[in-house]
Design a protein around this motif. Sequence first.
Motif, PDB file in Angstrom:
ATOM      1  N   ARG A 143       0.843  -1.219  -0.104  1.00 57.11           N
ATOM      2  CA  ARG A 143      -0.083  -0.107   0.038  1.00 57.11           C
ATOM      3  C   ARG A 143       0.739   1.464   0.017  1.00 57.11           C
ATOM      4  O   ARG A 143       0.462   2.192   0.614  1.00 57.11           O
ATOM      5  N   ILE A 144       1.939   1.608  -0.674  1.00 55.74           N
ATOM      6  CA  ILE A 144       2.870   2.437  -0.665  1.00 55.74           C
ATOM      7  C   ILE A 144       3.423   2.726  -2.183  1.00 55.74           C
ATOM      8  O   ILE A 144       3.742   1.721  -2.997  1.00 55.74           O
ATOM      9  N   ALA A 145       3.018   3.755  -2.747  1.00 53.49           N
ATOM     10  CA  ALA A 145       3.363   4.138  -4.026  1.00 53.49           C
ATOM     11  C   ALA A 145       4.945   4.121  -3.955  1.00 53.49           C
ATOM     12  O   ALA A 145       5.494   4.675  -3.342  1.00 53.49           O
ATOM     13  N   ARG A 146       5.387   3.822  -5.280  1.00 54.64           N
ATOM     14  CA  ARG A 146       6.859   3.656  -5.452  1.00 54.64           C
ATOM     15  C   ARG A 146       7.166   4.582  -6.866  1.00 54.64           C
ATOM     16  O   ARG A 146       6.209   4.480  -7.690  1.00 54.64           O
ATOM     17  N   LEU A 147       8.178   4.681  -6.832  1.00 54.79           N
ATOM     18  CA  LEU A 147       9.193   5.244  -8.302  1.00 54.79           C
ATOM     19  C   LEU A 147      10.111   4.303  -8.860  1.00 54.79           C
ATOM     20  O   LEU A 147      11.019   3.896  -7.979  1.00 54.79           O
ATOM     21  N   LEU A 148      10.014   4.145 -10.044  1.00 55.26           N
ATOM     22  CA  LEU A 148      11.024   3.349 -10.592  1.00 55.26           C
ATOM     23  C   LEU A 148      12.162   4.286 -11.295  1.00 55.26           C
ATOM     24  O   LEU A 148      11.624   5.131 -11.979  1.00 55.26           O
ATOM     25  N   TRP A 149      13.319   4.025 -10.844  1.00 52.13           N
ATOM     26  CA  TRP A 149      14.509   4.856 -11.534  1.00 52.13           C
ATOM     27  C   TRP A 149      15.399   3.970 -12.212  1.00 52.13           C
ATOM     28  O   TRP A 149      15.346   2.801 -12.063  1.00 52.13           O
TER      29      TRP A 149
END
Length: 152
Positions: A143-149
Amino acid sequence: MSEARLHLVPVRSRDAKEFVRLWHRHHPPPVGQIFSVGAADESGTLRAVAVVGRPVARHLDDGTTLEVTRTASDGTRNANSLLYGAAWRAAKALGYRRLVTYTQAGESGASLRGAGWRVIARRPPRAGWHTPSRPRAGRGNGRIARLLWEAP
């Protein structure tokens, strides 16, 4: 924390995992790795580590991509940026064509931007990684949004 002048050092898997266990805010050490690298100060004290392994997401595990699965720091300035840059140079030297990592919502990504990385995708929150076809224990990061780098 410290304004120490840092240099890169090799770090054994067990030592990197212990450092992550002591210093990472919200994840346990990763299970496997391809390599790890550390940042030490002038006295040789380890200040940060990066652990690089196969991508966790199966669709990224194509044989030419690696993932920085964990970094941990004692708060020494610029240590993570140093390690993200070193991890990409090492991955390229080993023949890999791509290096990725994730940040959770609320993390600034300053170390990644400082090392020249860029956001390539936004991942919405999900209930967790447990699925009927692949059961997993919760690790507190559902339930935590993430960013892909991606490395430059």
